[in-house]
Design an enzyme around this catalytic site. Structure first.
Site, PDB file in Angstrom:
ATOM      1  N   CYS A   1       0.850  -1.187   0.000  1.00 37.20           N
ATOM      2  CA  CYS A   1       0.000   0.000   0.000  1.00 37.20           C
ATOM      3  C   CYS A   1       0.886   1.238   0.000  1.00 37.20           C
ATOM      4  O   CYS A   1       1.909   1.268   0.685  1.00 37.20           O
ATOM      5  CB  CYS A   1      -0.883  -0.016   1.249  1.00 37.20           C
ATOM      6  SG  CYS A   1      -2.001   1.382   1.381  1.00 37.20           S
TER       7      CYS A   1
ATOM      8  N   HIS B   1      -9.356  -4.235  -0.768  1.00 37.52           N
ATOM      9  CA  HIS B   1      -8.302  -3.461  -0.111  1.00 37.52           C
ATOM     10  C   HIS B   1      -8.771  -2.030   0.144  1.00 37.52           C
ATOM     11  O   HIS B   1      -8.607  -1.495   1.244  1.00 37.52           O
ATOM     12  CB  HIS B   1      -7.045  -3.466  -0.991  1.00 37.52           C
ATOM     13  CG  HIS B   1      -5.904  -2.693  -0.432  1.00 37.52           C
ATOM     14  ND1 HIS B   1      -4.824  -3.303   0.164  1.00 37.52           N
ATOM     15  CD2 HIS B   1      -5.658  -1.362  -0.379  1.00 37.52           C
ATOM     16  CE1 HIS B   1      -3.963  -2.375   0.566  1.00 37.52           C
ATOM     17  NE2 HIS B   1      -4.448  -1.185   0.239  1.00 37.52           N
ATOM     18  N   GLU B   2      -9.399  -1.424  -0.865  1.00 35.02           N
ATOM     19  CA  GLU B   2      -9.832  -0.026  -0.721  1.00 35.02           C
ATOM     20  C   GLU B   2     -11.009   0.107   0.252  1.00 35.02           C
ATOM     21  O   GLU B   2     -11.082   1.072   1.014  1.00 35.02           O
ATOM     22  CB  GLU B   2     -10.164   0.580  -2.086  1.00 35.02           C
ATOM     23  CG  GLU B   2      -9.025   0.526  -3.093  1.00 35.02           C
ATOM     24  CD  GLU B   2      -7.653   0.889  -2.560  1.00 35.02           C
ATOM     25  OE1 GLU B   2      -7.538   1.710  -1.628  1.00 35.02           O
ATOM     26  OE2 GLU B   2      -6.658   0.348  -3.085  1.00 35.02           O
TER      27      GLU B   2
ATOM     28  N   HIS C   1      -9.747   0.245   3.657  1.00 31.58           N
ATOM     29  CA  HIS C   1      -9.339   1.605   4.024  1.00 31.58           C
ATOM     30  C   HIS C   1     -10.535   2.407   4.532  1.00 31.58           C
ATOM     31  O   HIS C   1     -10.433   3.087   5.557  1.00 31.58           O
ATOM     32  CB  HIS C   1      -8.725   2.343   2.814  1.00 31.58           C
ATOM     33  CG  HIS C   1      -7.268   2.135   2.655  1.00 31.58           C
ATOM     34  ND1 HIS C   1      -6.341   2.618   3.539  1.00 31.58           N
ATOM     35  CD2 HIS C   1      -6.558   1.491   1.694  1.00 31.58           C
ATOM     36  CE1 HIS C   1      -5.125   2.297   3.140  1.00 31.58           C
ATOM     37  NE2 HIS C   1      -5.232   1.593   2.015  1.00 31.58           N
TER      38      HIS C   1
END
Length: 136
Positions: free
Chosen positions: A85, A126-127, A130
């Site tokens: 990342c 993954h996003e 976040h």
């Protein structure tokens, strides 16, 4: 506008607030910032550019795609992955799913659903992590 990449773990660990029409400007900022880092990055969340809102961008098979308020509503086919990342040093192991169904808002803030598989599904997960304050 190209924004600096946020590296503050305390900020990144906070859950992002829902996005609204007043946050449409984030689409261009995310597009510009992702393009500036395209050699090392395939997706971003708004908190990675210092804005704690639920907005993500990702490379959807060559097309940059922005989702507002994305949430995974169904997942299948768990597997182990190792990811890096821009906001974090090194790589980390994590659990991902081969197929996910996502509920999100488009630019008009209409609710939509889309199923993603494979590499694209991994990027989206993954996003969304976040957005949820999850640091892999």
């Amino acid at each position: 506008m190209i924004r600096p990449i946020m590296k503050d773990h305390i900020f990144l660990a906070q859950k992002s607030a829902p996005a609204g029409p007043e946050d449409l400007y984030l689409e261009q900022d995310l597009l510009d910032t992702l393009a500036a880092h395209r050699e090392r990055c395939v997706g971003m969340a708004a908190n990675m550019i210092g804005v704690a809102k639920r907005v993500i961008i990702f490379d959807d098979e060559g097309t940059p795609t922005v989702l507002f308020n994305p949430e995974i509503v169904k997942a299948a086919g768990p597997y182990g992955a190792e990811e890096g990342c821009l906001s974090l040093e090194g790589t980390r192991k994590t659990k991902r799913y081969q197929t996910i169904k996502v509920r999100y808002h488009n630019r008009a803030f209409q609710t939509r659903f889309k199923t993603y598989t494979g590499w694209t599904a991994q990027i989206v997960q993954h996003e969304i992590d976040h957005c949820n304050g999850v640091l892999i």
